[in-house]
Design a protein around this motif. Structure first.
Motif, PDB file in Angstrom:
ATOM      1  N   ILE A 220       0.822  15.089   2.715  1.00  8.87           N
ATOM      2  CA  ILE A 220       1.025  14.582   1.356  1.00  8.87           C
ATOM      3  C   ILE A 220       0.198  13.310   1.214  1.00  8.87           C
ATOM      4  O   ILE A 220       0.474  12.295   1.863  1.00  8.87           O
ATOM      5  CB  ILE A 220       2.509  14.298   1.065  1.00  8.87           C
ATOM      6  CG1 ILE A 220       3.381  15.507   1.415  1.00  8.87           C
ATOM      7  CG2 ILE A 220       2.688  13.924  -0.406  1.00  8.87           C
ATOM      8  CD1 ILE A 220       4.871  15.264   1.248  1.00  8.87           C
ATOM      9  N   LEU A 221      -0.819  13.386   0.381  1.00  7.91           N
ATOM     10  CA  LEU A 221      -1.728  12.271   0.155  1.00  7.91           C
ATOM     11  C   LEU A 221      -1.250  11.450  -1.039  1.00  7.91           C
ATOM     12  O   LEU A 221      -0.590  11.957  -1.939  1.00  7.91           O
ATOM     13  CB  LEU A 221      -3.141  12.785  -0.112  1.00  7.91           C
ATOM     14  CG  LEU A 221      -3.673  13.875   0.816  1.00  7.91           C
ATOM     15  CD1 LEU A 221      -5.078  14.286   0.385  1.00  7.91           C
ATOM     16  CD2 LEU A 221      -3.671  13.398   2.257  1.00  7.91           C
TER      17      LEU A 221
ATOM     18  N   PHE B 271      -0.664   3.496   3.574  1.00 10.99           N
ATOM     19  CA  PHE B 271      -0.744   4.546   4.588  1.00 10.99           C
ATOM     20  C   PHE B 271       0.239   4.334   5.743  1.00 10.99           C
ATOM     21  O   PHE B 271       0.477   5.252   6.522  1.00 10.99           O
ATOM     22  CB  PHE B 271      -2.163   4.648   5.149  1.00 10.99           C
ATOM     23  CG  PHE B 271      -3.195   5.063   4.132  1.00 10.99           C
ATOM     24  CD1 PHE B 271      -2.849   5.747   2.981  1.00 10.99           C
ATOM     25  CD2 PHE B 271      -4.530   4.748   4.323  1.00 10.99           C
ATOM     26  CE1 PHE B 271      -3.795   6.122   2.045  1.00 10.99           C
ATOM     27  CE2 PHE B 271      -5.499   5.123   3.398  1.00 10.99           C
ATOM     28  CZ  PHE B 271      -5.125   5.812   2.255  1.00 10.99           C
ATOM     29  N   SER B 272       0.800   3.135   5.849  1.00  8.44           N
ATOM     30  CA  SER B 272       1.744   2.862   6.934  1.00  8.44           C
ATOM     31  C   SER B 272       3.111   3.487   6.687  1.00  8.44           C
ATOM     32  O   SER B 272       3.925   3.590   7.610  1.00  8.44           O
ATOM     33  CB  SER B 272       1.922   1.344   7.111  1.00  8.44           C
ATOM     34  OG  SER B 272       2.628   0.784   6.013  1.00  8.44           O
ATOM     35  N   LYS B 273       3.354   3.928   5.459  1.00  6.36           N
ATOM     36  CA  LYS B 273       4.656   4.514   5.131  1.00  6.36           C
ATOM     37  C   LYS B 273       4.795   5.884   5.803  1.00  6.36           C
ATOM     38  O   LYS B 273       3.837   6.650   5.876  1.00  6.36           O
ATOM     39  CB  LYS B 273       4.819   4.629   3.626  1.00  6.36           C
ATOM     40  CG  LYS B 273       4.828   3.277   2.915  1.00  6.36           C
ATOM     41  CD  LYS B 273       5.942   2.381   3.437  1.00  6.36           C
ATOM     42  CE  LYS B 273       5.969   1.033   2.780  1.00  6.36           C
ATOM     43  NZ  LYS B 273       7.032   0.151   3.342  1.00  6.36           N
ATOM     44  N   PRO B 274       5.993   6.215   6.267  1.00  7.31           N
ATOM     45  CA  PRO B 274       6.160   7.404   7.117  1.00  7.31           C
ATOM     46  C   PRO B 274       5.814   8.736   6.456  1.00  7.31           C
ATOM     47  O   PRO B 274       5.410   9.671   7.150  1.00  7.31           O
ATOM     48  CB  PRO B 274       7.638   7.354   7.513  1.00  7.31           C
ATOM     49  CG  PRO B 274       8.288   6.432   6.534  1.00  7.31           C
ATOM     50  CD  PRO B 274       7.248   5.454   6.150  1.00  7.31           C
TER      51      PRO B 274
ATOM     52  N   VAL C   4       3.556   9.099   3.901  1.00  5.21           N
ATOM     53  CA  VAL C   4       2.219   9.054   3.292  1.00  5.21           C
ATOM     54  C   VAL C   4       1.199   9.404   4.368  1.00  5.21           C
ATOM     55  O   VAL C   4       1.017   8.657   5.326  1.00  5.21           O
ATOM     56  CB  VAL C   4       1.917   7.681   2.676  1.00  5.21           C
ATOM     57  CG1 VAL C   4       0.522   7.663   2.064  1.00  5.21           C
ATOM     58  CG2 VAL C   4       2.967   7.320   1.619  1.00  5.21           C
ATOM     59  N   ASP C   5       0.535  10.535   4.206  1.00  6.79           N
ATOM     60  CA  ASP C   5      -0.344  11.057   5.261  1.00  6.79           C
ATOM     61  C   ASP C   5      -1.826  10.756   5.048  1.00  6.79           C
ATOM     62  O   ASP C   5      -2.651  11.115   5.888  1.00  6.79           O
ATOM     63  CB  ASP C   5      -0.147  12.568   5.380  1.00  6.79           C
ATOM     64  CG  ASP C   5       1.273  12.935   5.746  1.00  6.79           C
ATOM     65  OD1 ASP C   5       1.817  12.315   6.678  1.00  6.79           O
ATOM     66  OD2 ASP C   5       1.855  13.825   5.103  1.00  6.79           O
ATOM     67  N   GLY C   6      -2.161  10.136   3.929  1.00  4.56           N
ATOM     68  CA  GLY C   6      -3.568   9.854   3.653  1.00  4.56           C
ATOM     69  C   GLY C   6      -3.743   9.587   2.180  1.00  4.56           C
ATOM     70  O   GLY C   6      -2.774   9.362   1.454  1.00  4.56           O
TER      71      GLY C   6
END
Length: 239
Positions: free
Chosen positions: A197-198, A212-215, A217-219
């Motif tokens: 999930i971008l 992007f550091s949030k668990p 958030v993949d990109g």
């Protein structure tokens, strides 16, 4: 609708020259249709893939100006962005139409980057979760579980695209978590945990790392900042 042929060549060359080697992150670029073939050629034998910004749902026929899945794959493009907020807003693409586009892309073994997200009025009216839930269900939940191997999601709050406004990292994480849980309820934990999930919406070098550091958030799905090689590379490095 940015970058002519020469500018595309220069941008891709600059990105290749500046990208750090050994970085374990997947990178895709999505030039306009007329520059896709040259992008595939330039990026051949690199770790950067090419995506189309859109695609028609029909296999072919009397659809002047449109581009089919077969046309894209024939020039080496195997990724496509569908449902971008600008396509939904300016070209009135509905969830039903997008579901057809998804089916066509998957039939041609393409990977789909499927965009979802609410407008400002939806968030102000506290309808943002309902809007995203409906976009997911109407656009993708007709798919069999194995089709999700070729689905990437991109959450783009429409109010944060090209406005300079950005959803806070906490807002992004809240929605990404909601999306993942919605998928979990429909398809189970394996698919929910493995789908990427971008986040898209005014991502810049100075805010990318925190987002992007949030668990969940993949990109990122990067817009304006991707038009400058140094900014795009800095965002890649933040993943």
């Amino acid at each position: 609708m940015n970058k002519n042929a020469a500018e595309t060549t220069q941008l891709l060359t600059d990105i290749l020259n500046q990208l750090p080697s050994g970085k374990e992150v997947e990178v895709l670029v999505a030039p306009p249709y007329v520059n896709l073939s040259q992008a595939v050629h330039i990026l051949e034998h690199t770790n950067i893939s090419v995506a189309a910004q859109n695609m028609h749902q029909a296999e072919g026929g009397a659809f002047t100006g449109e581009i089919s899945a077969d046309m894209l794959t024939s020039v080496g493009v195997h990724n496509v962005i569908l449902g971008h907020s600008e396509r939904r807003a300016y070209f009135k693409e509905s969830d039903a139409l997008l579901a057809n586009k998804v089916d066509t892309a998957l039939k041609h073994e393409m990977r789909v980057i499927f965009c979802i997200g609410e407008e400002l009025k939806d968030r102000q009216n506290k309808q943002h979760f309902n809007v995203v839930d409906n976009q997911l269900r109407d656009g993708l939940f007709h798919l069999e579980a194995n089709a999700w191997m070729n689905i990437v999601l991109a959450y783009e709050p429409v109010w944060a695209i090209g406005t300079g406004e950005t959803a806070s990292p906490e807002q992004a994480q809240e929605m990404h978590h909601f999306i993942r849980e919605t998928i979990r309820h429909k398809y189970g934990s394996d698919i929910a945990e493995n789908v990427s999930i971008l986040y898209g919406g005014s991502v810049k070098p100075d805010n990318a790392k925190e987002i992007f550091s949030k668990p969940d958030v993949d990109g990122g799905l990067i817009g304006g900042a991707a038009l400058k090689a140094e900014d795009f590379v800095a965002i890649v490095e933040a993943v």
